[in-house]
Write a protein that holds these residues in place. Sequence first.
Motif, PDB file in Angstrom:
ATOM      1  N   GLU A   1       0.833  -1.199   0.000  1.00 23.96           N
ATOM      2  CA  GLU A   1       0.000   0.000   0.000  1.00 23.96           C
ATOM      3  C   GLU A   1       0.874   1.259   0.000  1.00 23.96           C
ATOM      4  N   PRO A   2       0.945   1.954  -1.132  1.00 18.66           N
ATOM      5  CA  PRO A   2       1.819   3.129  -1.248  1.00 18.66           C
ATOM      6  C   PRO A   2       1.571   4.200  -0.185  1.00 18.66           C
ATOM      7  N   GLN A   3       0.315   4.416   0.207  1.00 18.28           N
ATOM      8  CA  GLN A   3       0.033   5.455   1.202  1.00 18.28           C
ATOM      9  C   GLN A   3       0.611   5.058   2.565  1.00 18.28           C
ATOM     10  N   VAL A   4       0.474   3.799   2.933  1.00 20.14           N
ATOM     11  CA  VAL A   4       1.048   3.325   4.195  1.00 20.14           C
ATOM     12  C   VAL A   4       2.570   3.424   4.124  1.00 20.14           C
ATOM     13  N   GLN A   5       3.128   3.040   2.990  1.00 22.41           N
ATOM     14  CA  GLN A   5       4.575   3.122   2.802  1.00 22.41           C
ATOM     15  C   GLN A   5       5.069   4.560   2.971  1.00 22.41           C
ATOM     16  N   ALA A   6       4.347   5.518   2.405  1.00 21.29           N
ATOM     17  CA  ALA A   6       4.747   6.924   2.505  1.00 21.29           C
ATOM     18  C   ALA A   6       4.709   7.406   3.953  1.00 21.29           C
ATOM     19  N   HIS A   7       3.684   7.015   4.697  1.00 18.33           N
ATOM     20  CA  HIS A   7       3.584   7.433   6.091  1.00 18.33           C
ATOM     21  C   HIS A   7       4.673   6.798   6.952  1.00 18.33           C
ATOM     22  N   VAL A   8       4.972   5.539   6.707  1.00 16.10           N
ATOM     23  CA  VAL A   8       6.030   4.872   7.473  1.00 16.10           C
ATOM     24  C   VAL A   8       7.380   5.504   7.131  1.00 16.10           C
ATOM     25  N   ARG A   9       7.596   5.826   5.856  1.00 19.36           N
ATOM     26  CA  ARG A   9       8.836   6.494   5.453  1.00 19.36           C
ATOM     27  C   ARG A   9       8.967   7.848   6.140  1.00 19.36           C
ATOM     28  N   GLU A  10       7.868   8.611   6.171  1.00 15.30           N
ATOM     29  CA  GLU A  10       7.896   9.917   6.831  1.00 15.30           C
ATOM     30  C   GLU A  10       8.288   9.763   8.303  1.00 15.30           C
ATOM     31  N   LEU A  11       7.707   8.795   8.974  1.00 18.44           N
ATOM     32  CA  LEU A  11       8.070   8.551  10.371  1.00 18.44           C
ATOM     33  C   LEU A  11       9.545   8.205  10.489  1.00 18.44           C
ATOM     34  N   GLY A  12      10.025   7.327   9.614  1.00 13.73           N
ATOM     35  CA  GLY A  12      11.438   6.953   9.628  1.00 13.73           C
ATOM     36  C   GLY A  12      12.364   8.140   9.439  1.00 13.73           C
ATOM     37  N   GLU A  13      11.978   9.073   8.570  1.00 18.38           N
ATOM     38  CA  GLU A  13      12.776  10.285   8.351  1.00 18.38           C
ATOM     39  C   GLU A  13      12.740  11.190   9.576  1.00 18.38           C
ATOM     40  N   ARG A  14      11.555  11.340  10.178  1.00 15.09           N
ATOM     41  CA  ARG A  14      11.419  12.225  11.335  1.00 15.09           C
ATOM     42  C   ARG A  14      12.199  11.732  12.553  1.00 15.09           C
ATOM     43  N   ILE A  15      12.292  10.419  12.706  1.00 18.04           N
ATOM     44  CA  ILE A  15      13.014   9.897  13.876  1.00 18.04           C
ATOM     45  C   ILE A  15      14.471   9.576  13.564  1.00 18.04           C
ATOM     46  N   GLY A  16      14.894   9.845  12.325  1.00 15.83           N
ATOM     47  CA  GLY A  16      16.296   9.676  11.960  1.00 15.83           C
ATOM     48  C   GLY A  16      16.712   8.262  11.581  1.00 15.83           C
ATOM     49  N   ARG A  17      15.764   7.376  11.383  1.00 14.16           N
ATOM     50  CA  ARG A  17      16.101   6.009  10.972  1.00 14.16           C
ATOM     51  C   ARG A  17      16.292   5.901   9.465  1.00 14.16           C
ATOM     52  N   LEU A  18      15.685   6.824   8.715  1.00 13.30           N
ATOM     53  CA  LEU A  18      15.808   6.861   7.258  1.00 13.30           C
ATOM     54  C   LEU A  18      16.233   8.258   6.843  1.00 13.30           C
TER      55      LEU A  18
END
Length: 118
Positions: A78-95
């Motif tokens: 699911e691209p929308q779920v993927q985008a939200h998880v990516r955003e979280l990863g960027e915000r917490i510094g994991r991505l």
Amino acid sequence: MRITEAARRLGTSPRMLRYREALGLLPVTREAALSRRGGGHRRFGDAELRAVALALALEKRYDIGPAELAFGLRVLAEPQVQAHVRELGERIGRLSAPPARALDFEKEKAMRLLRRRP
């Protein structure tokens, strides 16, 4: 084969196989969908056994549970779920943020320079 035989072969319980099915970790088959609607019994074939065996191996290798594996599949599907998880990863510094923006800037800069040439 019936669920009890499949569970025995896989070294798990019928309850765990039903849980995996509810999570979407078993292949969707027409026969399974029809049996669920009609109150029948799902039959397990080689494809289902291989899918469960692979899931069990992944869970063991990466020390995760079936629900975590199911969510991982959802993120991939699911691209929308993927985008939200990516955003979280960027915000917490994991991505790290995707480099596309920097590449777009460089591309625009190159295009401006090319336009200036006679």
